[in-house]
Structure formats: C-alpha cells, structure tokens
Design a protein around this motif. Structure first.
Motif, PDB file in Angstrom:
ATOM      1  N   ASP A 112       0.815  -1.218   0.000  1.00 52.96           N
ATOM      2  CA  ASP A 112       0.000   0.000   0.000  1.00 52.96           C
ATOM      3  C   ASP A 112       0.852   1.273   0.000  1.00 52.96           C
ATOM      4  N   GLN A 113       1.887   1.239  -0.812  1.00 51.35           N
ATOM      5  CA  GLN A 113       2.796   2.385  -0.958  1.00 51.35           C
ATOM      6  C   GLN A 113       2.057   3.567  -1.572  1.00 51.35           C
ATOM      7  N   GLU A 114       2.138   4.714  -0.932  1.00 53.10           N
ATOM      8  CA  GLU A 114       1.619   5.937  -1.528  1.00 53.10           C
ATOM      9  C   GLU A 114       2.716   6.547  -2.399  1.00 53.10           C
ATOM     10  N   ILE A 115       2.300   7.283  -3.419  1.00 53.23           N
ATOM     11  CA  ILE A 115       3.255   7.905  -4.328  1.00 53.23           C
ATOM     12  C   ILE A 115       3.169   9.415  -4.131  1.00 53.23           C
ATOM     13  N   PRO A 116       4.198  10.004  -3.522  1.00 50.58           N
ATOM     14  CA  PRO A 116       4.160  11.436  -3.214  1.00 50.58           C
ATOM     15  C   PRO A 116       4.143  12.298  -4.470  1.00 50.58           C
ATOM     16  N   ASP A 117       3.480  13.417  -4.361  1.00 48.05           N
ATOM     17  CA  ASP A 117       3.338  14.338  -5.482  1.00 48.05           C
ATOM     18  C   ASP A 117       4.649  15.085  -5.713  1.00 48.05           C
ATOM     19  N   PRO A 118       5.236  14.970  -6.905  1.00 49.00           N
ATOM     20  CA  PRO A 118       6.495  15.665  -7.181  1.00 49.00           C
ATOM     21  C   PRO A 118       6.307  17.073  -7.735  1.00 49.00           C
ATOM     22  N   TYR A 119       5.071  17.486  -7.940  1.00 47.54           N
ATOM     23  CA  TYR A 119       4.786  18.767  -8.607  1.00 47.54           C
ATOM     24  C   TYR A 119       5.529  19.914  -7.938  1.00 47.54           C
ATOM     25  N   ARG A 120       6.219  20.690  -8.757  1.00 54.54           N
ATOM     26  CA  ARG A 120       6.999  21.860  -8.334  1.00 54.54           C
ATOM     27  C   ARG A 120       8.130  21.521  -7.363  1.00 54.54           C
ATOM     28  N   LYS A 121       8.590  20.289  -7.444  1.00 49.49           N
ATOM     29  CA  LYS A 121       9.743  19.867  -6.649  1.00 49.49           C
ATOM     30  C   LYS A 121      10.872  19.547  -7.623  1.00 49.49           C
ATOM     31  N   GLY A 122      12.007  19.204  -7.107  1.00 48.10           N
ATOM     32  CA  GLY A 122      13.176  18.976  -7.951  1.00 48.10           C
ATOM     33  C   GLY A 122      13.171  17.639  -8.674  1.00 48.10           C
ATOM     34  N   PRO A 123      14.212  17.420  -9.483  1.00 49.21           N
ATOM     35  CA  PRO A 123      14.333  16.193 -10.264  1.00 49.21           C
ATOM     36  C   PRO A 123      14.335  14.928  -9.394  1.00 49.21           C
ATOM     37  N   GLU A 124      14.853  15.033  -8.168  1.00 51.26           N
ATOM     38  CA  GLU A 124      14.883  13.865  -7.284  1.00 51.26           C
ATOM     39  C   GLU A 124      13.462  13.408  -6.947  1.00 51.26           C
ATOM     40  N   ALA A 125      12.565  14.358  -6.739  1.00 49.22           N
ATOM     41  CA  ALA A 125      11.173  14.016  -6.425  1.00 49.22           C
ATOM     42  C   ALA A 125      10.513  13.326  -7.612  1.00 49.22           C
ATOM     43  N   PHE A 126      10.817  13.779  -8.830  1.00 52.18           N
ATOM     44  CA  PHE A 126      10.253  13.149 -10.021  1.00 52.18           C
ATOM     45  C   PHE A 126      10.851  11.767 -10.246  1.00 52.18           C
ATOM     46  N   GLU A 127      12.142  11.626  -9.953  1.00 52.40           N
ATOM     47  CA  GLU A 127      12.779  10.307 -10.088  1.00 52.40           C
ATOM     48  C   GLU A 127      12.151   9.317  -9.102  1.00 52.40           C
ATOM     49  N   LEU A 128      11.949   9.745  -7.855  1.00 45.60           N
ATOM     50  CA  LEU A 128      11.314   8.885  -6.860  1.00 45.60           C
ATOM     51  C   LEU A 128       9.901   8.504  -7.305  1.00 45.60           C
ATOM     52  N   ALA A 129       9.125   9.489  -7.737  1.00 48.10           N
ATOM     53  CA  ALA A 129       7.759   9.207  -8.197  1.00 48.10           C
ATOM     54  C   ALA A 129       7.782   8.225  -9.365  1.00 48.10           C
ATOM     55  N   TYR A 130       8.692   8.446 -10.303  1.00 48.97           N
ATOM     56  CA  TYR A 130       8.789   7.547 -11.459  1.00 48.97           C
ATOM     57  C   TYR A 130       9.088   6.116 -11.010  1.00 48.97           C
ATOM     58  N   GLU A 131      10.072   5.962 -10.139  1.00 50.60           N
ATOM     59  CA  GLU A 131      10.461   4.611  -9.690  1.00 50.60           C
ATOM     60  C   GLU A 131       9.302   3.916  -8.975  1.00 50.60           C
ATOM     61  N   LEU A 132       8.606   4.636  -8.104  1.00 50.28           N
ATOM     62  CA  LEU A 132       7.460   4.051  -7.398  1.00 50.28           C
ATOM     63  C   LEU A 132       6.327   3.700  -8.368  1.00 50.28           C
ATOM     64  N   ILE A 133       6.064   4.592  -9.308  1.00 52.59           N
ATOM     65  CA  ILE A 133       5.013   4.340 -10.300  1.00 52.59           C
ATOM     66  C   ILE A 133       5.386   3.145 -11.168  1.00 52.59           C
TER      67      ILE A 133
END
Length: 148
Positions: A112-133
């Motif tokens: 039940d992993q939630e995927i944090p919103d990377p909007y308006r955050k840095g590339p690391e947040a988008f990389e984390l979101a991508y990996e989880l997705i």
C-alpha cells in the motif's frame, strides 16, 4: 471483464500521466483502455515538463496528454480505478460511492505504498515518483495479464 482502467491523481499533469503511459505500454496488445484524470485537474494542461523529462530520461515517448477533471461518468466507465494516495480513495468514494469496490492504491502490491506528489519539486522528487510508479505499474500489469 476488465477493459477500462482509470488512473487518478490531483492535477492530472504529473503522476497520473506517467502511470497512464507506463500502464498502457505494459498492457500493449490487450484490449484494455487506460486513461487518467485529476481530482483538481489543471484542465487542458499538457503533462508537466519535469514529468515529460523523467519519461524521456527513461526512454519513453508518451502520447500528447491534456489534463481532465475526474467525473462520475469517468468513474462509472472504469472497471478499475487506481489512485496515488490513501486520501484520494476517499475523494473518489465521495464523488461516486459505488466506485468503492474498484478503487485501489496504485501501490497496493507494494505494501500500500503511496506515491508522493512531485509537482513543483526537484528532479529527485520526479525520479522517486517515477520509480514508485514503474514498480507499481509492473505489479498491476502482471496481475492483470495473469487474469486474462
């Protein structure tokens, strides 16, 4: 029969377009339609440039996307609704109580992993979101393919 999957996030410009693209690719060759929408969609906006950049960095070329608002009709059409955060399940159910039994976290199979919103955050947040997705989509695609 499972033939329509709807992926939901907030703005429908970051997480859900990434997940929509990855799930559509994973289910290529099936008759399953994959779409997305947002609880507070930035209607008509394209995929966020940072979300596109992360997809491109991982070798993907997504179709053009235009954000759309989640509606009762979209929920009725879907056989499976996948959301990013637990609170979004409640938002979906408030909009369409009958969607309760078909609405799950995208990260359900990752404890039940939630995927944090990377909007308006840095590339690391988008990389984390991508990996989880990507991990979540792979788990859903495997289960869906095994049921067909």
């Amino acid at each position: 029969m499972l033939n329509r999957i709807l992926i939901v996030c907030v703005g429908n410009i970051c997480r859900s377009p990434i997940a929509e693209h990855l799930l559509r690719e994973s289910l290529h060759g099936t008759d399953i339609a994959v779409g997305s929408a947002g609880l507070g969609a930035l209607r008509g906006h394209s995929t966020d440039s940072a979300a596109l950049a992360i997809l491109h960095r991982h070798g993907h070329r997504p179709q053009p996307h235009h954000a759309r608002q989640l509606t009762v009709e979209l929920l009725h059409e879907a056989n499976l609704v996948l959301v990013m955060e637990q609170s979004q399940i409640q938002s979906v159910i408030r909009l369409a109580p009958e969607a309760r039994g078909k609405t799950f976290l995208l990260g359900k199979w990752q404890a039940d992993q939630e995927i944090p919103d990377p909007y308006r955050k840095g590339p690391e947040a988008f990389e984390l979101a991508y990996e989880l997705i990507a991990a979540s989509v792979a788990a859903w695609a495997a289960r869906i393919r095994n049921r067909r």
